[in-house]
Design an enzyme around this catalytic site. Structure first.
Site, mmCIF file in Angstrom:
data_model
loop_
_atom_site.group_PDB
_atom_site.id
_atom_site.type_symbol
_atom_site.label_atom_id
_atom_site.label_comp_id
_atom_site.label_asym_id
_atom_site.label_seq_id
_atom_site.Cartn_x
_atom_site.Cartn_y
_atom_site.Cartn_z
ATOM 1 N N TRP A 110 -3.270 -11.655 5.672
ATOM 2 C CA TRP A 110 -3.022 -10.504 6.350
ATOM 3 C C TRP A 110 -4.489 -9.879 6.910
ATOM 4 C CZ3 TRP A 110 -3.397 -4.715 4.730
ATOM 5 C CH2 TRP A 110 -4.119 -4.668 3.596
ATOM 6 N N GLU A 137 -3.918 -4.055 -5.038
ATOM 7 C CA GLU A 137 -3.113 -5.184 -5.961
ATOM 8 C C GLU A 137 -3.366 -4.782 -7.641
ATOM 9 O OE1 GLU A 137 -5.289 -8.440 -4.302
ATOM 10 O OE2 GLU A 137 -3.456 -8.954 -3.214
ATOM 11 N N LYS A 188 -7.908 -0.756 -6.803
ATOM 12 C CA LYS A 188 -8.704 -1.776 -6.213
ATOM 13 C C LYS A 188 -9.069 -1.611 -5.121
ATOM 14 C CE LYS A 188 -8.565 -6.949 -5.330
ATOM 15 N NZ LYS A 188 -7.664 -8.057 -4.939
ATOM 16 N N GLN A 189 -8.259 -1.356 -3.880
ATOM 17 C CA GLN A 189 -8.707 -1.249 -2.588
ATOM 18 C C GLN A 189 -7.666 -0.226 -1.895
ATOM 19 O OE1 GLN A 189 -7.312 -5.415 -1.681
ATOM 20 N NE2 GLN A 189 -7.153 -4.815 0.238
HETATM 21 C C1 BGC Z 1 -7.097 -8.790 -1.441
HETATM 22 C C2 BGC Z 1 -6.404 -9.093 -0.412
HETATM 23 C C3 BGC Z 1 -6.924 -10.174 0.459
HETATM 24 C C4 BGC Z 1 -7.434 -11.147 -0.248
HETATM 25 C C5 BGC Z 1 -8.155 -12.152 1.011
HETATM 26 C C6 BGC Z 1 -7.811 -9.937 -2.124
HETATM 27 O O1 BGC Z 1 -8.606 -9.747 -3.224
HETATM 28 O O2 BGC Z 1 -6.976 -7.829 -2.521
HETATM 29 O O3 BGC Z 1 -5.951 -7.943 0.354
HETATM 30 O O4 BGC Z 1 -5.791 -10.369 1.587
HETATM 31 O O5 BGC Z 1 -8.235 -10.844 -1.131
HETATM 32 O O6 BGC Z 1 -9.256 -11.447 1.561
#
Ligand code: BGC
Length: 761
Positions: free
Chosen positions: A358, A489, A602-603
């Site tokens: 995404w 996540e 986390k984000q």
């Molecule tokens: C992130 C995801 C992302 C993936 C690839 C993960 O660490 O949490 O949102 O899509 O990395 O960049």
């Protein structure tokens, strides 16, 4: 965090060879051209720590998955971008001693990536165990002008001796992926040939049966004149072909090996013509020669930089950082081929399998929309359109019906190839980002016709998914969405993730807009879509409206907060500042169980939703949520800080915005997260660009007009960026004295600068 690379406006410079940093540098100094990419591995042998990586866009291997507990619905494989045949190899030995920087004494080592011209160079002096000393100067590039050509100029000079050198110039398909699940080799030989001055190998991937033909020709010069080696032996073994030449090295004389490589894949050529076409490309490269090829290549770069450069005055580290991000993004995806996409590591490593996430829609699209021709961004959308059928099948696999699409979390060809249930089945917010990208693209470009051509079908299928994924809660008297993972996540399997619920209803609304647009725009196409998708407009739209009206969103109305998910406030709410240094990064120091129960994010999650739908909320709401969530966010995904930078800018938290910007701008150059050796964070580089343009520059598009509300970080004297916008190129320069706007090309246009209308002529 490291600080071993020199600051320079246009170059990345490493001085002195520290083997501990080699894999980091191999990532950072990677080069590519959209069709292929190459880590900054050495041409000569290297027995120290290295991750060899050559990549060919679109060529992947479905590696059989390893999982503990198999869950129904898991895909059988994880797609992997392949470490492709090695085209850079030039091995040298003198008196039976190999030129190998892990074994020779190395002095004056310098590795430079010139971002202006896309040229990687390296120089050093090496002393062999017997005291013989040579100087090496190598340069190479992956041609931006001819996507199938790579070229190397490798110069070697004997400094304190004269002797014969044995030099092997070759192509080698006997390569492995470090991330292979079963230590399997993914390539099989199909064809090889070696003749004087030339070698070609065609290798085929197991299972996917891609053919890649890699060929090389070379020329040798001594002191600027064409030289003939003393002897040439042809060398062939499994998956390998080359020449071993004997060359007299005379003390003080420079010997140059020009190696021209052609890398062709069956994605772009009929298998039967690959070898013949490879020979043609090799001849073309050889006849043009290194300098001419380089001129053509650097002209393309000059042209690209004209469109996408950002200048920052007063801070060389920041200038280098932003250019590095732009450089990597530009050499990863050129938008010429709608079958290709952008892996989170680009062409700089194996992690994330080179697959599409995404990240493309949520982060990369705005960069390509604003810095390249419109077709580049459009091709990113068409890529998902082409995968629609697979997304519907993916939905079916999980029990959804009637044309509901769940786009994969990770994909190469449209099929899901990720298997961790909490992500594969639950991180369904990706569907929202794919729908939003259509809206965002149209808002920016004005290309509403995209809805008629492709967009509507995708939106219908995604809306159908949301309509089935929610369920009616008679307890709450609302629609709810259970068992999801939001962008954060560090929480799995939650109920009513605010971000995902918001995206679901937004998509249902936007799809209705798309339906009415297409109905008006092209009635016959509209009927065709309805027929093709068996869309029962009345019933399905009625259901969507009901969901929009009765959707449940977790909120704390007294404090004006949107809650990440049900129960978020039951957590022990703490601030990141209360964490000990030894606790970070949490994902390496804490058990997963502890992470899941903690409040740490986390984000960006709720804040990510507020960033996407900013216009729907008052500045007060943004502020309250930002003030609540920002202190709990650990930003352990590189995709996180940019969203905070943009919101902080919007809220006038200038220092915070700058701090967040710094976390992404030099993430790989300074190896901020200690993981650059796996590859660069290419997709998050687009986030850095957004932090500057949408954050500091305050760029938005409203009612078809560009709007800016810029500020300048205290540490800078000025910054400027250019945007391609609806056939124009607009330049914005922000300094302490104010903002200058200029129309560099295209028809006059009105823009908004803060609250003032400005006519650009
Ligand atoms: C992130 C995801 C992302 C993936 C690839 C993960 O660490 O949490 O949102 O899509 O990395 O960049």
């Amino acid at each position: 965090m490291k600080n071993y690379l020199k600051h320079h406006e246009w170059r990345i410079i490493e001085e002195g060879f520290d083997p501990h940093y080699n894999k980091i540098s191999e990532s950072v100094f990677s080069i590519g051209n959209g069709r292929m990419g190459q880590r900054a591995n050495f041409e000569e042998e290297y027995s120290g720590e290295t991750l060899r990586g050559s990549y060919v866009a679109g060529v992947y291997y479905p590696d059989k998955t390893r999982v503990g507990w198999w869950k129904n619905g898991y895909p059988e494989y994880f797609a992997k971008v392949l470490n492709a045949p090695n085209w850079i190899g030039i091995h040298i030995s003198i008196d039976n001693q190999k030129l190998d920087l892990a074994k020779c004494k190395t002095e004056d080592f310098r590795r430079v990536l010139d971002m202006k011209t896309g040229l990687l160079s390296r120089s050093f002096a090496a002393t062999f165990p017997d005291g013989k000393k040579v100087r090496v100067d190598s340069r190479r590039f992956c041609s931006m002008a001819h996507g199938e050509i790579g070229a190397i100029r490798y110069a070697i000079t004997a400094l304190n001796f004269s002797a014969k050198a044995v030099i092997s110039v070759y192509v080698d398909a006997d390569v492995v992926n470090k991330d292979s699940n079963y230590d399997e080799k993914f390539w099989e030989e199909v064809y090889k040939e070696a003749s004087e001055g030339k070698a070609i190998v065609t290798a085929q991937t197991k299972k996917t049966l891609f053919h890649v033909t890699t060929g090389m020709r070379y020329a040798i010069e001594t002191d600027g004149k064409k030289a003939q080696p003393e002897r040439i032996n042809l060398e062939q073994r499994e998956k390998f072909a080359g020449n071993v030449i004997q060359l007299n090295l005379e003390e003080g004389k420079e010997n140059v090996i020009y190696k021209y490589a052609a890398i062709l894949s069956s994605e772009n050529h009929a298998k039967a013509s690959l070898v013949a076409n490879c020979s043609k490309v090799l001849d073309e490269a050889y006849n043009k020669g290194f300098e001419k090829l380089f001129e053509e290549h650097s002209n393309v770069w000059a042209h690209k930089w004209e469109a996408c450069d950002i200048t920052i005055e007063g801070d060389i580290a920041a200038q280098q950082g932003i250019r590095f991000n732009i450089f990597q993004l530009t050499q990863t995806y050129t938008g010429e081929d709608e079958r290709l996409n952008i892996g989170p590591k680009g062409f700089t490593g194996e992690k994330y399998g080179g697959s599409t996430y995404w990240d493309t829609e949520a982060y990369c699209l705005p960069f390509y929309m604003a810095t390249a021709e419109q077709k580049v961004a459009r091709n990113l959308l068409v890529y998902r359109y082409k995968h629609l059928q697979k997304a519907i099948e993916n939905g079916q696999k999980l029990g959804f019906t009637g044309g509901a699409a769940l786009y994969p979390m990770v994909t190469m060809n449209g099929e899901e190839c990720h298997n961790e249930w909490e992500i594969t089945f639950e991180e369904i917010h990706r569907n929202g980002a794919i729908a939003y990208a259509i809206f965002d693209y149209i808002r920016y470009t004005g290309d509403e016709k995209y809805l008629t051509e492709y967009g509507l079908e995708v939106l219908i299928a995604i809306s159908r998914f949301w309509a089935q994924r929610v369920n009616w809660s008679s307890h709450k008297n609302k629609y709810v969405m259970l068992g999801v993972t939001g962008p954060n996540e560090y929480e799995n399997n939650v109920n009513n993730n605010w971000y995902t619920n918001t995206f679901a209803t937004w998509t249902l609304e936007y799809t209705q807009h798309a339906l009415s647009f297409v109905k008006k725009d092209d009635e016959s196409r509209f009927s065709e879509i309805l027929k093709r998708t068996s869309f029962d407009e009345k019933t399905e739209v009625a259901k969507w409206k009901d969901i929009i009206e009765k959707m449940y969103y977790p909120e704390d109305t007294t404090r004006g907060l949107f809650l990440q998910q049900d129960g978020f406030l039951d957590k022990e709410l703490m601030s990141v500042s209360e964490l000990k240094k030894e606790d970070r990064p949490l994902n390496q120091k804490w058990s997963w169980d502890r992470i899941l129960r903690s409040c740490f994010i986390k984000q960006a999650d709720v804040l990510q939703g507020l960033y996407f739908f900013e216009d729907k909320y008052s500045p007060e709401t943004l502020r309250k949520n930002f003030d609540f969530y920002e202190p709990m966010t650990v930003h352990e995904s590189s995709l996180s800080p940019c969203v905070h930078a943009i919101l902080a800018s919007r809220l006038g938290y200038k220092q915070k915005a700058y701090e967040m910007y710094l976390r992404t701008a030099r993430l790989d150059l300074d190896d901020y997260n200690n993981d650059t050796e796996d590859g660069c964070h290419t997709t998050s580089m687009a986030g850095t660009w957004m932090s500057l343009v949408k954050g500091f520059g305050g760029m938005r598009v409203k009612d078809g007009k560009l709007c800016f509300s810029p500020f300048i970080p205290e540490q800078w004297k000025s910054y400027s960026f250019r945007l391609e916008f609806r056939g124009r190129v607009v330049k914005i320069k922000v300094s302490k004295d104010g903002t200058e706007t200029r129309l560099e090309s295209g028809d006059p246009m009105e823009i908004w600068l803060k609250d003032e209308k400005v006519m650009l002529k």
